[in-house]
Design an enzyme around this catalytic site. Structure first.
Site: not given
Ligand code: UGA
Length: 432
Positions: A243
């Site tokens: 991604y």
């Molecule tokens: O800022 C960005 O660039 C990205 O932000 C999000 O990606 P992410 O930060 O991974 O957001 P989440 O999927 O909501 O995850 C947030 C946090 O929660 C954690 N997480 C996620 C899912 C889960 O089941 N458990 C968990 O601990 C992830 O590891 C991460 O640290 C978006 O999904 C992306 O599309 C975007 O581009």
């Protein structure tokens, strides 16, 4: 005895009487002429047959396109034109791709409310519940934003849209989002974030006048960068997920279109955007659903048992950054596919500058929901996640007047309020 006319133009092509009284040369001449005219007639017949087949085919093609495609026609063009109408002095007409998406919905509404012309485009794919996308579509349409159902990979549709409206700006938010899903379906990232982007840029390049483009990059381009906070000038060549790699590729691809064709480009690195009408695949959203339904949630933990952290950014702040980017974009300089002078190429971080750990995010949700989460803490699998994000936003502050004002507490309160009103909540169980 046959007349001269009958001999020269036999009534039955290919068949003529043999008249033994004629000399041999005469017979050969007649035979030769008759066979040539036969061939000629056959050739005419074949050409006519081929022509009618081809026109029938194109009739079937266009007919089936109009039957199967959800765009085209006089009524459709009228809706597009009306939606693009500008209702304020110095306003803009904006094509918003991904208009039924989370950020697209909010940006479309903000632009429309201040009097800009807005036409939406969305393919309503099934990456997450399309009924939420349809509900967002109804919301923006109730404010006068027409959303075209179509894909950014459809060059014919894009060219048609630019034929119908001389868009001044394109807000390109259509994308395959999500960091971890890239391991399941890598092709969808290449399709939307690379091929779709190029198709859109091609249409913008050829449009006359060329629009200015503002598009969604991602904080994920900082990848394994350890220098904090992340600045736009930092190294971004160590993506941790496909991604992130496609978003980084997007930054390079848009640069070439700026360089060769004079397109005005602004790339926005969004930092984990959250809020009402958000994406169900994101952690804050799925945690809320699971907590309400009494299901466990999985919390990833980094190396050495360090909590993961994100610079969670509230949607209204992001919208201000998007609108500020459109307002300051500067014009594209090309026409007829040729660059006429240098055009702006900009990249901005749109973050909140105050990272919060994932366990803290869960605690805030527990408070707002008045329910305890069943926490299942596991070591972060090698799934493309990065340990933390933290934006330096000085550049956006200086150039766009960007100033985030919503902290995670306040923003999640608004999200939970929306979630409960949208999905309903009865006796400790959310409906759905
Ligand atoms: O800022 C960005 O660039 C990205 O932000 C999000 O990606 P992410 O930060 O991974 O957001 P989440 O999927 O909501 O995850 C947030 C946090 O929660 C954690 N997480 C996620 C899912 C889960 O089941 N458990 C968990 O601990 C992830 O590891 C991460 O640290 C978006 O999904 C992306 O599309 C975007 O581009």
């Amino acid at each position: 005895m046959p007349s001269l006319e009958e001999e020269l133009f036999p009534s039955t092509p290919g068949k003529f009487k043999i008249d033994r009284s004629h000399n041999t040369m005469n017979r050969q001449f007649h035979r030769c002429f008759a066979s040539t005219s036969t061939m000629f007639l056959w050739a005419l017949f074949l050409i006519a047959l081929t022509a009618s087949y081809l026109s029938f085919q194109s009739f079937v093609d266009s007919g089936s396109r109009y039957l199967s495609a959800s765009w085209g026609g006089i009524q459709w063009e009228k809706q597009v034109r009306n939606s693009a109408q500008i209702h304020r002095q110095g306003g803009m007409s904006v094509l918003v791709t991904g208009a039924a998406g989370f950020v697209g919905t909010h940006v479309s509404l903000a632009l429309k409310k201040r009097g800009d012309g807005v036409v939406g485009l969305d393919n309503f794919n099934t990456y997450y519940d399309p009924s939420l996308k349809k509900a967002r579509k109804s919301l923006v349409e109730s404010h006068g934003v027409f959303v075209v159902e179509g894909d950014v990979n459809d060059a014919r549709l894009l060219n048609k849209l630019f034929d119908v409206v001389a868009f001044t700006h394109v807000m390109h938010l259509a994308a395959q989002a999500g960091v971890r899903y890239a391991m399941e379906n890598p092709g969808s990232y290449v399709h939307s974030n690379i091929a779709g982007l190029v198709t859109l840029l091609e249409a913008c390049k050829s449009a006359n006048p060329q629009p200015a483009i503002v598009w969604a990059s991602s904080s994920s381009v900082y990848g394994l960068n350890e220098k904090v906070p992340f600045s736009e000038s930092d190294q971004t060549d160590q993506p941790a997920s496909l991604y992130a790699a496609t978003k980084k590729a997007g930054e390079e691809i848009t640069h070439t279109y700026n360089h060769i064709y004079g397109l005005s480009i602004t790339g926005l690195r969004f930092f984990t955007v959250y809020g009402p009408w958000g994406r169900p695949d994101m952690a804050y959203f799925s945690f809320t659903r699971n907590i309400l339904q009494g299901k466990p949630i999985t919390i990833y933990r980094g190396k050495n048992r360090v909590d993961l952290a994100r610079d969670f950014t509230y949607i209204d702040d992001i919208v201000k950054g998007c609108v500020g980017s459109l307002d300051t974009a500067g014009k594209s300089t090309g026409s007829g596919g040729k660059k006429r002078g240098p055009a702006p190429y900009r990249i901005f971080n749109l973050g909140n500058t105050s990272p919060v750990t994932v366990p803290t995010l869960v605690s805030i949700l527990e408070r707002h929901l008045k329910m305890k989460a069943k926490r299942n803490v596991v070591d972060m699998p090698g799934n493309g996640d990065v340990p933390f994000t933290h934006a330096n936003i000085s550049l956006a502050r200086r150039e766009l007047g960007y100033k985030p004002t919503t902290d995670l507490q306040t923003g999640l309160k608004k999200f939970v309020k929306w979630y409960l009103s949208y999905y309903g909540y009865h006796h400790g169980k959310a409906v759905n």
